[in-house]
Write a protein that holds these residues in place. Structure first.
Motif, PDB file in Angstrom:
ATOM      1  N   UNK A 186       0.844  -1.195   0.000  1.00  0.00           N
ATOM      2  CA  UNK A 186       0.000   0.000   0.000  1.00  0.00           C
ATOM      3  C   UNK A 186       0.887   1.257   0.000  1.00  0.00           C
ATOM      4  N   UNK A 187       1.920   1.225   0.851  1.00  0.00           N
ATOM      5  CA  UNK A 187       2.840   2.368   0.946  1.00  0.00           C
ATOM      6  C   UNK A 187       3.561   2.603  -0.379  1.00  0.00           C
ATOM      7  N   UNK A 188       4.047   1.513  -0.975  1.00  0.00           N
ATOM      8  CA  UNK A 188       4.819   1.624  -2.217  1.00  0.00           C
ATOM      9  C   UNK A 188       3.950   2.200  -3.333  1.00  0.00           C
ATOM     10  N   UNK A 189       2.717   1.712  -3.443  1.00  0.00           N
ATOM     11  CA  UNK A 189       1.829   2.197  -4.505  1.00  0.00           C
ATOM     12  C   UNK A 189       1.465   3.659  -4.262  1.00  0.00           C
ATOM     13  N   UNK A 190       1.214   4.001  -2.992  1.00  0.00           N
ATOM     14  CA  UNK A 190       0.873   5.390  -2.665  1.00  0.00           C
ATOM     15  C   UNK A 190       2.043   6.319  -2.989  1.00  0.00           C
ATOM     16  N   UNK A 191       3.263   5.854  -2.708  1.00  0.00           N
ATOM     17  CA  UNK A 191       4.456   6.675  -2.960  1.00  0.00           C
ATOM     18  C   UNK A 191       4.624   6.923  -4.461  1.00  0.00           C
ATOM     19  N   UNK A 192       4.342   5.917  -5.271  1.00  0.00           N
ATOM     20  CA  UNK A 192       4.453   6.082  -6.731  1.00  0.00           C
ATOM     21  C   UNK A 192       3.458   7.137  -7.207  1.00  0.00           C
ATOM     22  N   UNK A 193       2.207   7.015  -6.740  1.00  0.00           N
ATOM     23  CA  UNK A 193       1.181   7.967  -7.167  1.00  0.00           C
ATOM     24  C   UNK A 193       1.531   9.381  -6.704  1.00  0.00           C
ATOM     25  N   UNK A 194       1.956   9.493  -5.422  1.00  0.00           N
ATOM     26  CA  UNK A 194       2.293  10.809  -4.879  1.00  0.00           C
ATOM     27  C   UNK A 194       3.460  11.441  -5.628  1.00  0.00           C
ATOM     28  N   UNK A 195       4.450  10.632  -5.962  1.00  0.00           N
ATOM     29  CA  UNK A 195       5.622  11.112  -6.683  1.00  0.00           C
ATOM     30  C   UNK A 195       5.252  11.752  -8.011  1.00  0.00           C
ATOM     31  N   UNK A 196       4.154  11.290  -8.585  1.00  0.00           N
ATOM     32  CA  UNK A 196       3.696  11.844  -9.866  1.00  0.00           C
ATOM     33  C   UNK A 196       2.538  12.811  -9.664  1.00  0.00           C
ATOM     34  N   UNK A 197       2.251  13.132  -8.425  1.00  0.00           N
ATOM     35  CA  UNK A 197       1.107  13.979  -8.088  1.00  0.00           C
ATOM     36  C   UNK A 197      -0.153  13.463  -8.766  1.00  0.00           C
ATOM     37  N   UNK A 198      -0.278  12.176  -8.696  1.00  0.00           N
ATOM     38  CA  UNK A 198      -1.397  11.496  -9.342  1.00  0.00           C
ATOM     39  C   UNK A 198      -2.417  11.139  -8.280  1.00  0.00           C
ATOM     40  N   UNK A 199      -3.680  11.392  -8.584  1.00  0.00           N
ATOM     41  CA  UNK A 199      -4.725  11.067  -7.621  1.00  0.00           C
ATOM     42  C   UNK A 199      -5.474   9.808  -8.080  1.00  0.00           C
ATOM     43  N   UNK A 200      -5.185   8.675  -7.446  1.00  0.00           N
ATOM     44  CA  UNK A 200      -5.749   7.415  -7.938  1.00  0.00           C
ATOM     45  C   UNK A 200      -7.229   7.251  -7.585  1.00  0.00           C
TER      46      UNK A 200
END
Ligand SMILES: [Zn+2]
Ligand SMILES: [Zn+2]
Ligand SMILES: [Zn+2]
Length: 174
Positions: free
Chosen positions: A139-153
């Motif tokens: 969960x943390x890893x996926x959230x970090x990827x999205x946040x790094x791209x300022x992507x709102x999943x």
């Protein structure tokens, strides 16, 4: 002498570990869905319930049209796709059912995962069964990827396709 039959030898539909798991836990998962609906003040309408029951009756992902065939009254009118999709949307939103993007199909959740939880699906190409797993680290890893791209999943799915433990050991026994 005939070799003794063991669990791996029977490989017809309904005999794999996934089928057993769904048979064992379907009633409990349905009861949980009813309870959750009551708690959230939502209605498990007949079509929602039938869709959920039909998905629990199968351990493989089921497409919306196939599901319409399964829950339409025999000899009666086939349920409209829009009704099926509405029922499925509800079941997915409440976390009772998962949509597998790569299959465009649905599977009943046995684990009570929340709709916003990151779940990894392990999809077996041999028996069609699907295992689910999740972990705080993922969960943390996926959230970090999205946040790094300022992507709102809006929807987060990890799908892993291959061979399940059961089918792998069945293959080595052949
Ligand atoms: Zn689940
Ligand atoms: Zn398998
Ligand atoms: Zn299986």
């Amino acid at each position: 002498m005939q070799p003794l039959a063991h669990a791996h030898d029977s490989h017809d539909a309904g005999s794999c570990r996934h089928a057993h798991e769904h048979q064992e836990h379907a009633a409990e998962a349905l009861a949980r869905a009813e309870r959750v609906c009551r708690e959230r003040g939502l209605r498990l309408t007949p079509i929602r319930r039938q869709a959920l029951e039909a998905l629990h009756a199968d351990h493989k992902p089921v497409g919306a049209y196939d599901l319409a065939d399964r829950i339409s009254p025999p000899g009666g009118r086939r349920l409209a796709p829009i009704s099926i999709y509405r029922a499925l949307d509800f079941l997915v939103e409440q976390g009772f059912v998962h949509r597998l993007s790569s299959r465009n199909a649905y599977i009943a959740c046995l684990h009570g995962h929340g709709a916003d939880e990151v779940v990894a699906f392990l999809i077996c190409e041999a028996c069609g069964g699907v295992d689910e797993d999740s972990s705080p680290a993922m969960r943390k890893a996926v959230a970090a990827i999205a946040q790094g791209r300022q992507f709102s999943p809006s929807h987060q799915v990890v799908e892993i396709v291959g061979r399940c433990d059961h089918c792998r050991s069945a293959a080595t026994h052949d």
